[in-house]
Design a protein around this motif. Structure first.
Motif, PDB file in Angstrom:
ATOM      1  N   UNK A 153      53.318  32.262 -75.770  1.00 58.21           N
ATOM      2  CA  UNK A 153      51.881  32.541 -75.829  1.00 58.21           C
ATOM      3  C   UNK A 153      51.581  33.578 -76.909  1.00 58.21           C
ATOM      4  N   UNK A 154      52.426  34.624 -76.962  1.00 58.62           N
ATOM      5  CA  UNK A 154      52.241  35.658 -77.977  1.00 58.62           C
ATOM      6  C   UNK A 154      52.357  35.096 -79.382  1.00 58.62           C
ATOM      7  N   UNK A 155      53.362  34.232 -79.585  1.00 63.70           N
ATOM      8  CA  UNK A 155      53.533  33.617 -80.896  1.00 63.70           C
ATOM      9  C   UNK A 155      52.369  32.713 -81.267  1.00 63.70           C
ATOM     10  N   UNK A 156      51.851  31.977 -80.285  1.00 60.96           N
ATOM     11  CA  UNK A 156      50.717  31.071 -80.547  1.00 60.96           C
ATOM     12  C   UNK A 156      49.459  31.864 -80.925  1.00 60.96           C
ATOM     13  N   UNK A 157      49.181  32.929 -80.175  1.00 58.30           N
ATOM     14  CA  UNK A 157      47.989  33.739 -80.460  1.00 58.30           C
ATOM     15  C   UNK A 157      48.111  34.387 -81.837  1.00 58.30           C
ATOM     16  N   UNK A 158      49.314  34.900 -82.163  1.00 62.85           N
ATOM     17  CA  UNK A 158      49.514  35.557 -83.459  1.00 62.85           C
ATOM     18  C   UNK A 158      49.266  34.585 -84.606  1.00 62.85           C
ATOM     19  N   UNK A 159      49.778  33.367 -84.443  1.00 63.22           N
ATOM     20  CA  UNK A 159      49.671  32.390 -85.522  1.00 63.22           C
ATOM     21  C   UNK A 159      48.234  31.914 -85.724  1.00 63.22           C
ATOM     22  N   UNK A 160      47.475  31.830 -84.629  1.00 63.01           N
ATOM     23  CA  UNK A 160      46.136  31.247 -84.704  1.00 63.01           C
ATOM     24  C   UNK A 160      45.004  32.268 -84.726  1.00 63.01           C
ATOM     25  N   UNK A 161      45.248  33.466 -84.156  1.00 60.58           N
ATOM     26  CA  UNK A 161      44.154  34.444 -84.039  1.00 60.58           C
ATOM     27  C   UNK A 161      44.474  35.808 -84.640  1.00 60.58           C
ATOM     28  N   UNK A 162      45.726  36.059 -85.003  1.00 56.14           N
ATOM     29  CA  UNK A 162      46.091  37.335 -85.592  1.00 56.14           C
ATOM     30  C   UNK A 162      46.820  38.244 -84.617  1.00 56.14           C
ATOM     31  N   UNK A 163      47.544  39.198 -85.159  1.00 58.72           N
ATOM     32  CA  UNK A 163      48.390  40.093 -84.353  1.00 58.72           C
ATOM     33  C   UNK A 163      47.615  40.877 -83.301  1.00 58.72           C
ATOM     34  N   UNK A 164      46.556  41.552 -83.711  1.00 54.50           N
ATOM     35  CA  UNK A 164      45.844  42.437 -82.794  1.00 54.50           C
ATOM     36  C   UNK A 164      45.216  41.688 -81.628  1.00 54.50           C
ATOM     37  N   UNK A 165      44.822  40.437 -81.870  1.00 58.83           N
ATOM     38  CA  UNK A 165      44.173  39.660 -80.812  1.00 58.83           C
ATOM     39  C   UNK A 165      45.110  39.311 -79.658  1.00 58.83           C
ATOM     40  N   UNK A 166      46.433  39.400 -79.878  1.00 55.27           N
ATOM     41  CA  UNK A 166      47.385  39.224 -78.773  1.00 55.27           C
ATOM     42  C   UNK A 166      47.059  40.220 -77.662  1.00 55.27           C
ATOM     43  N   UNK A 167      46.839  41.472 -78.055  1.00 57.00           N
ATOM     44  CA  UNK A 167      46.585  42.536 -77.079  1.00 57.00           C
ATOM     45  C   UNK A 167      45.178  42.437 -76.506  1.00 57.00           C
ATOM     46  N   UNK A 168      44.213  42.080 -77.323  1.00 56.45           N
ATOM     47  CA  UNK A 168      42.830  41.969 -76.845  1.00 56.45           C
ATOM     48  C   UNK A 168      42.695  40.831 -75.826  1.00 56.45           C
ATOM     49  N   UNK A 169      43.313  39.687 -76.121  1.00 55.19           N
ATOM     50  CA  UNK A 169      43.206  38.530 -75.221  1.00 55.19           C
ATOM     51  C   UNK A 169      43.956  38.787 -73.916  1.00 55.19           C
ATOM     52  N   UNK A 170      45.170  39.345 -74.013  1.00 57.09           N
ATOM     53  CA  UNK A 170      45.939  39.637 -72.801  1.00 57.09           C
ATOM     54  C   UNK A 170      45.247  40.699 -71.953  1.00 57.09           C
ATOM     55  N   UNK A 171      44.696  41.731 -72.593  1.00 55.63           N
ATOM     56  CA  UNK A 171      43.951  42.756 -71.868  1.00 55.63           C
ATOM     57  C   UNK A 171      42.742  42.177 -71.161  1.00 55.63           C
ATOM     58  N   UNK A 172      42.044  41.253 -71.816  1.00 54.08           N
ATOM     59  CA  UNK A 172      40.877  40.611 -71.200  1.00 54.08           C
ATOM     60  C   UNK A 172      41.285  39.783 -69.983  1.00 54.08           C
ATOM     61  N   UNK A 173      42.430  39.102 -70.074  1.00 51.77           N
ATOM     62  CA  UNK A 173      42.924  38.326 -68.935  1.00 51.77           C
ATOM     63  C   UNK A 173      43.278  39.230 -67.755  1.00 51.77           C
ATOM     64  N   UNK A 174      43.866  40.404 -68.051  1.00 56.19           N
ATOM     65  CA  UNK A 174      44.167  41.361 -66.980  1.00 56.19           C
ATOM     66  C   UNK A 174      42.891  41.880 -66.337  1.00 56.19           C
ATOM     67  N   UNK A 175      41.829  42.021 -67.112  1.00 55.88           N
ATOM     68  CA  UNK A 175      40.536  42.446 -66.563  1.00 55.88           C
ATOM     69  C   UNK A 175      39.983  41.370 -65.620  1.00 55.88           C
ATOM     70  N   UNK A 176      40.177  40.103 -65.999  1.00 55.18           N
ATOM     71  CA  UNK A 176      39.779  39.003 -65.108  1.00 55.18           C
ATOM     72  C   UNK A 176      40.578  39.069 -63.807  1.00 55.18           C
ATOM     73  N   UNK A 177      41.879  39.380 -63.914  1.00 56.15           N
ATOM     74  CA  UNK A 177      42.717  39.522 -62.719  1.00 56.15           C
ATOM     75  C   UNK A 177      42.215  40.652 -61.830  1.00 56.15           C
ATOM     76  N   UNK A 178      41.790  41.757 -62.436  1.00 57.96           N
ATOM     77  CA  UNK A 178      41.230  42.881 -61.684  1.00 57.96           C
ATOM     78  C   UNK A 178      39.968  42.454 -60.928  1.00 57.96           C
TER      79      UNK A 178
END
Length: 406
Positions: A153-178
């Motif tokens: 997943x990290x590799x896919x996000x990096x390739x398609x959305x950029x390095x920093x977006x790996x952390x932004x997207x994963x953080x947003x998913x954790x917020x949904x979990x919260x």
């Protein structure tokens, strides 16, 4: 829908995202460290190892502490604390301006861990005995699948959305979990031990200590086996592949094959353990896992490796739910959070140890020896489980049946 099933669905999502958050940085870590201004290859390798490993080491230290807090204040508050904390910390990694800030945030991520152990404790204590194996088997797929699919997943996000977006997207998913945890998880918590007991006192009270230790060691070996191949799988695929243009894709498929197999088979193996006993499923699963590692050293193309990784995922899927089901049976509910916390610590240490072992063995002896050594560890653990768990529990069950007939 029963409360325990609704809790299971929410916890599955949260644990999956947590597993992704712990492991998704692995394939892109050197790239992100270079992006942060480190260009010396040796330094990039050193910082990568430190940034990846520090989360697991610190998580191993703090997991029993949060387990204690879960026994004291309830499991849902720990779920909310961990999910919100990880959402903030992982999101903040995208704003890191230097490698030291990244390592500091990875360390903080390890400190605020505890979502997985709190979920396991919640499901184990709320699910009836008839469905415990199936529920814990289903739950185990989330953590294992998240850990194994995270790098892909990290590799896919990096390739398609950029390095920093790996952390932004994963953080947003954790917020949904919260948010889903806050809205949908229900817990009727009543603290059973009013007096705060220390670890030594609890250990003195708990029966079947040798059985619990065996469970911890088995969980450690399971995660060590899963992570031993992680540092070297891309290199191994490149050696096996004649078309170097698809190495990243094939490595991603090899990573995800085990996770997919676990998602498919773990609930079914959990249901089987409810019928025949978790100790039987555990023994067969760990023996098969050890045997399936061996032929991976002799494959001649990437697809053979991918098939064997899929079969490995089916075998290892029976281990985590069996361990958790046995721990549920032999642990007093008042101390369940701490025991599951220690068990999760064993898993984190295994993940760190496996990554370290795989890299070092491959560097000094060759990649094939990673599979030989991992297979040996699993087969040694099989013998220990046979004598310490299978024979002991089979004898107890036999004696119990004889007493009932008398």
């Amino acid at each position: 829908m029963p409360i325990w099933k609704r809790n299971l669905i929410v916890c599955w999502f949260g644990m999956f995202v947590t597993g992704v958050g712990m492991s998704q940085i692995a394939p892109v870590l050197p790239l992100y460290i270079k992006h942060l201004g480190v260009h010396n290859t040796a330094l990039i390798e050193q910082f990568s190892g430190l940034a990846f490993g520090v989360t697991f080491i610190i998580s191993a230290v703090f997991s029993p502490i949060w387990g204690h807090a879960a026994d004291k204040f309830g499991r849902k508050p720990m779920l909310l604390r961990a999910s919100l904390g990880m959402a903030i910390v992982i999101f903040s990694m995208g704003f890191a301006t230097n490698v030291y800030m990244l390592i500091g945030l990875r360390l903080l991520q390890g400190v605020i861990t505890g979502y997985s152990s709190a979920c396991t404790t919640l499901i184990a204590t709320q699910t009836d005995k008839e469905h415990a194996g199936w529920a814990l088997g289903t739950l185990s797929t989330s953590s294992i699948a998240g850990s194994l699919l995270g790098p892909l997943i990290g590799g896919f996000i990096e390739e398609n959305f950029g390095l920093q977006n790996i952390f932004f997207i994963t953080g947003a998913l954790m917020l949904v979990a919260f948010i889903t945890t806050a809205l949908y998880v229900k817990e009727s918590f009543s603290r059973q031990d009013k007096k705060v007991l220390g670890t030594k006192q609890i250990w003195g009270i708990i029966p079947n200590k040798s059985l619990i230790i065996t469970m911890f060691v088995t969980f450690f070996v399971l995660y060590m086996a899963l992570y031993s191949v992680e540092p070297i799988i891309t290199v191994y695929i490149s050696q096996l592949s004649s078309n170097t243009g698809h190495v990243a894709l094939l490595a991603g498929i090899a990573f995800s094959a085990s996770g997919l197999a676990s998602i498919i088979s773990a609930p079914r193996l959990g249901k089987i353990s409810d019928k025949i006993g978790p100790q039987k499923v555990m023994l067969v699963a760990i023996a098969l896992s050890g045997l399936i590692f061996l032929p991976q050293a002799f494959v001649t193309n990437p697809w053979q490796l991918i098939v064997l990784r899929f079969l490995l995922g089916i075998a290892t899927a029976g281990l985590a739910p069996s361990v958790n089901t046995l721990l549920k049976k032999i642990t007093p509910e008042a101390f369940a959070g701490r025991i599951f916390g220690f068990n999760m610590s064993a898993g984190y240490l295994g993940a760190f140890g496996g990554s370290l072992l795989g890299g070092q063995v491959a560097a000094y002896l060759g990649i094939k020896y990673v599979f030989f050594i991992t297979s040996t560890l699993l087969l040694i653990n099989t013998i220990w489980v046979y004598f310490k768990v299978f024979k002991k529990l089979s004898l107890n069950n036999k004696l119990g049946t004889q007493l009932e007939q008398a």
